[in-house]
Design a protein around this motif. Structure first.
Motif, PDB file in Angstrom:
ATOM      1  N   GLY A 196     -27.591  15.260  21.587  1.00  0.00           N
ATOM      2  CA  GLY A 196     -26.288  15.093  20.952  1.00  0.00           C
ATOM      3  C   GLY A 196     -26.213  13.815  20.144  1.00  0.00           C
ATOM      4  N   GLU A 197     -26.742  12.734  20.681  1.00  0.00           N
ATOM      5  CA  GLU A 197     -26.739  11.472  19.953  1.00  0.00           C
ATOM      6  C   GLU A 197     -27.581  11.574  18.680  1.00  0.00           C
TER       7      GLU A 197
ATOM      8  N   THR B 198     -22.970  14.722  23.859  1.00  0.00           N
ATOM      9  CA  THR B 198     -23.205  13.392  24.438  1.00  0.00           C
ATOM     10  C   THR B 198     -22.468  13.196  25.756  1.00  0.00           C
ATOM     11  N   ARG B 199     -21.523  14.080  26.075  1.00  0.00           N
ATOM     12  CA  ARG B 199     -20.769  13.968  27.325  1.00  0.00           C
ATOM     13  C   ARG B 199     -21.404  14.797  28.447  1.00  0.00           C
TER      14      ARG B 199
ATOM     15  N   ARG C 209     -27.685  14.830  26.314  1.00  0.00           N
ATOM     16  CA  ARG C 209     -26.993  13.678  25.729  1.00  0.00           C
ATOM     17  C   ARG C 209     -27.827  13.076  24.606  1.00  0.00           C
ATOM     18  N   SER C 210     -29.119  12.977  24.835  1.00  0.00           N
ATOM     19  CA  SER C 210     -30.015  12.414  23.823  1.00  0.00           C
ATOM     20  C   SER C 210     -30.024  13.281  22.561  1.00  0.00           C
TER      21      SER C 210
ATOM     22  N   LEU D 210     -21.202  15.219  19.343  1.00  0.00           N
ATOM     23  CA  LEU D 210     -20.352  14.355  20.160  1.00  0.00           C
ATOM     24  C   LEU D 210     -20.047  15.021  21.506  1.00  0.00           C
TER      25      LEU D 210
END
Length: 313
Positions: free
Chosen positions: A215-216, A204-205, A212-213, A201
């Protein structure tokens, strides 16, 4: 005088070498014995994350630390002295305690399979509304430590049965090494697992699209990881539990299950000579798991349908 000093130093060197060899023996014995606990360790790692479900992310690591301390207390203060006394004065009893733990593993594994197949769920769930977070946390930690005591007893019994060390203090050191190592591995892994989604999470920031990818993907991966751990833990429980019972019945003079399992192992090894070792091991593990599942079904039916036990998970 010099010759006496040289003799003394030589004696000290001999003692030092003997102590080093003994320490090496203890480490090797602990490592070999510890490897036999894989099924229980995997189950422990699969079960423990459920104890922080429904709690604030900020409390996850403190709770795991409390459970870790409880686990070390279970192993080093409660179980270790008893295990040493048992090995010293009642070694014949170890195999029966081990079989009792194996039967418990079979029951736990079979009950999970039954629940997955639509059977009744037994014990407490984490779906109720949390009215008092502090009290709820205390109850959750206490429940985890109680469960850990059972799993730790199985681990210590398995290790004790595998150790071949001559003195009580060597067995005690080996058991202590395994106890600490298993606890660090299990709860260290649990701490990482329960924080993976928070890490994802946070990623993703990021300003980076790639980060971000990632993290997702990590956030999406964690639920699947927990499901996989639960599945692997169940299989491991049945395989280890069934194997303990098969070996234990052979040790006390009943060879039927042992002969069936090893007959299948040798047949598979002979049929696949190019991979005989792997084929034999997998076959023996599979037979042990099927046996464990069958035994666990019987125990679960007796406990839930005949005695009316509802569980306390």
């Amino acid at each position: 005088m010099p010759s006496g000093l040289v003799a003394l130093l030589d004696d000290v060197a001999v003692i030092a070498r003997a102590a080093a060899a003994s320490a090496d023996d203890i480490t090797v014995a602990a490592s070999k014995a510890g490897s036999k606990t894989a099924g229980v360790v995997i189950d422990d790692a699969a079960v423990t994350p459920s104890y922080v479900t429904g709690l604030s992310p900020a409390r996850e690591l403190p709770i795991i630390w409390k459970i870790t301390k409880g686990s070390l207390f279970n192993k080093l203060i409660i179980l270790l002295p008893g295990a040493i006394l048992l090995s010293e004065f009642l070694p014949w009893l170890i195999i029966y305690i081990l079989m009792l733990g194996g039967a418990f593993l079979c029951y736990e594994g079979a009950e999970k399979v039954m629940e997955k197949l639509g059977g009744d769920k037994h014990g407490k769930t984490v779906e109720d509304v949390i009215e008092d977070p502090v009290e709820f946390e205390k109850q959750r930690v206490a429940g985890a430590v109680r469960t850990d005591l059972i799993l730790s007893a199985e681990i210590m019994a398995i290790v004790l049965n595998e150790l071949d060390l001559p003195t009580w203090w060597e067995r005690g050191l080996a058991l202590g090494l395994v106890a600490v190592a298993v606890t660090v591995v299990v709860y260290g892994a649990v701490a990482i697992i329960v924080k993976l989604d928070d890490i994802g999470l946070s990623l993703t920031r990021s300003d980076s699209a790639a980060t971000r990818s990632f993290g997702e993907g990590l956030v999406a991966f964690v639920p699947n990881l927990l499901i996989a751990l639960s599945f692997i833990g169940t299989i491991a429980m049945l395989w280890v539990g069934g194997g303990i019972i098969i070996h234990g019945t052979h040790e006390i003079g009943f060879d039927l299950f042992y002969d069936i399992a090893h007959g299948a192992e040798y047949a598979a090894a002979g049929a696949l000579s190019a991979m005989s070792g792997v084929a034999g091991w997998v076959t023996y593990a599979a037979v042990s798991a099927v046996f464990g599942l069958a035994l666990g079904f019987v125990i679960a039916i007796v406990l839930h349908k005949v005695i009316g036990y509802e569980g306390a998970h």
